[in-house]
Write a protein that holds these residues in place. Structure first.
Motif, PDB file in Angstrom:
ATOM      1  N   SER A  84      -4.682  -1.269  10.086  1.00 65.06           N
ATOM      2  CA  SER A  84      -4.130  -2.566   9.772  1.00 65.06           C
ATOM      3  C   SER A  84      -3.241  -2.507   8.527  1.00 65.06           C
ATOM      4  CB  SER A  84      -5.241  -3.589   9.628  1.00 65.06           C
ATOM      5  OG  SER A  84      -6.009  -3.362   8.485  1.00 65.06           O
ATOM      6  N   ARG A  85      -3.587  -1.588   7.603  1.00 67.96           N
ATOM      7  CA  ARG A  85      -2.748  -1.466   6.407  1.00 67.96           C
ATOM      8  C   ARG A  85      -1.381  -0.896   6.754  1.00 67.96           C
ATOM      9  NH1 ARG A  85      -7.404   1.020   4.308  1.00 67.96           N
ATOM     10  NH2 ARG A  85      -8.676  -0.555   3.344  1.00 67.96           N
ATOM     11  N   ASP A 113       0.630  -3.583   8.049  1.00 69.47           N
ATOM     12  CA  ASP A 113       0.564  -4.782   7.222  1.00 69.47           C
ATOM     13  C   ASP A 113       0.000  -5.965   8.019  1.00 69.47           C
ATOM     14  OD1 ASP A 113       0.812  -6.047   4.779  1.00 69.47           O
ATOM     15  OD2 ASP A 113       2.796  -6.834   5.255  1.00 69.47           O
ATOM     16  N   THR A 146     -11.146   1.497   0.791  1.00 69.33           N
ATOM     17  CA  THR A 146     -11.753   0.636  -0.221  1.00 69.33           C
ATOM     18  C   THR A 146     -13.167   1.144  -0.492  1.00 69.33           C
ATOM     19  OG1 THR A 146     -12.747  -0.902   1.362  1.00 69.33           O
ATOM     20  CG2 THR A 146     -10.470  -1.381   0.643  1.00 69.33           C
ATOM     21  N   ASP A 158      -3.137  -8.444   8.582  1.00 70.27           N
ATOM     22  CA  ASP A 158      -4.312  -8.985   7.909  1.00 70.27           C
ATOM     23  C   ASP A 158      -5.460  -9.171   8.898  1.00 70.27           C
ATOM     24  OD1 ASP A 158      -3.157  -9.153   5.388  1.00 70.27           O
ATOM     25  OD2 ASP A 158      -2.294 -11.124   5.819  1.00 70.27           O
ATOM     26  N   HIS A 187      -7.726   6.538   0.125  1.00 74.20           N
ATOM     27  CA  HIS A 187      -7.116   5.699   1.160  1.00 74.20           C
ATOM     28  C   HIS A 187      -8.051   4.598   1.658  1.00 74.20           C
ATOM     29  CE1 HIS A 187      -3.768   8.450   1.314  1.00 74.20           C
ATOM     30  NE2 HIS A 187      -4.612   9.453   1.469  1.00 74.20           N
TER      31      HIS A 187
END
Length: 70
Positions: free
Chosen positions: A1-2, A5, A50, A7, A48
């Motif tokens: 998803s990153r 981009d 969280t 959400d 890469h």
């Protein structure tokens, strides 16, 4: 998803981690056989992810590293 981009809705990471733990418990008591085919994420890729993503992955990694399913 990153990468795209995109959400995502808010993720309850404690539920994700609990789901991983439940699945591990299921696998240990089941008759399922390990495929011996795993995709691993190296520690050099930690940047890469969280903190929550990494902690969920670490549950899986510990399970694999300790050969619990053999």
């Amino acid at each position: 998803s990153r990468m795209y981009d995109f959400d995502l809705p808010t993720i309850d990471w404690e539920k994700v981690r609990e789901g991983i733990r439940k699945q591990i418990k299921y696998l240990v008591v089941s008759d399922e056989k390990d495929s011996h085919s795993h995709r691993m994420i190296g520690d050099d890729s930690k940047e890469h992810f969280t903190e929550d993503e990494w902690s969920a992955y670490q549950i899986i990694k510990e399970f694999r590293d300790n050969n619990v399913w053999i």
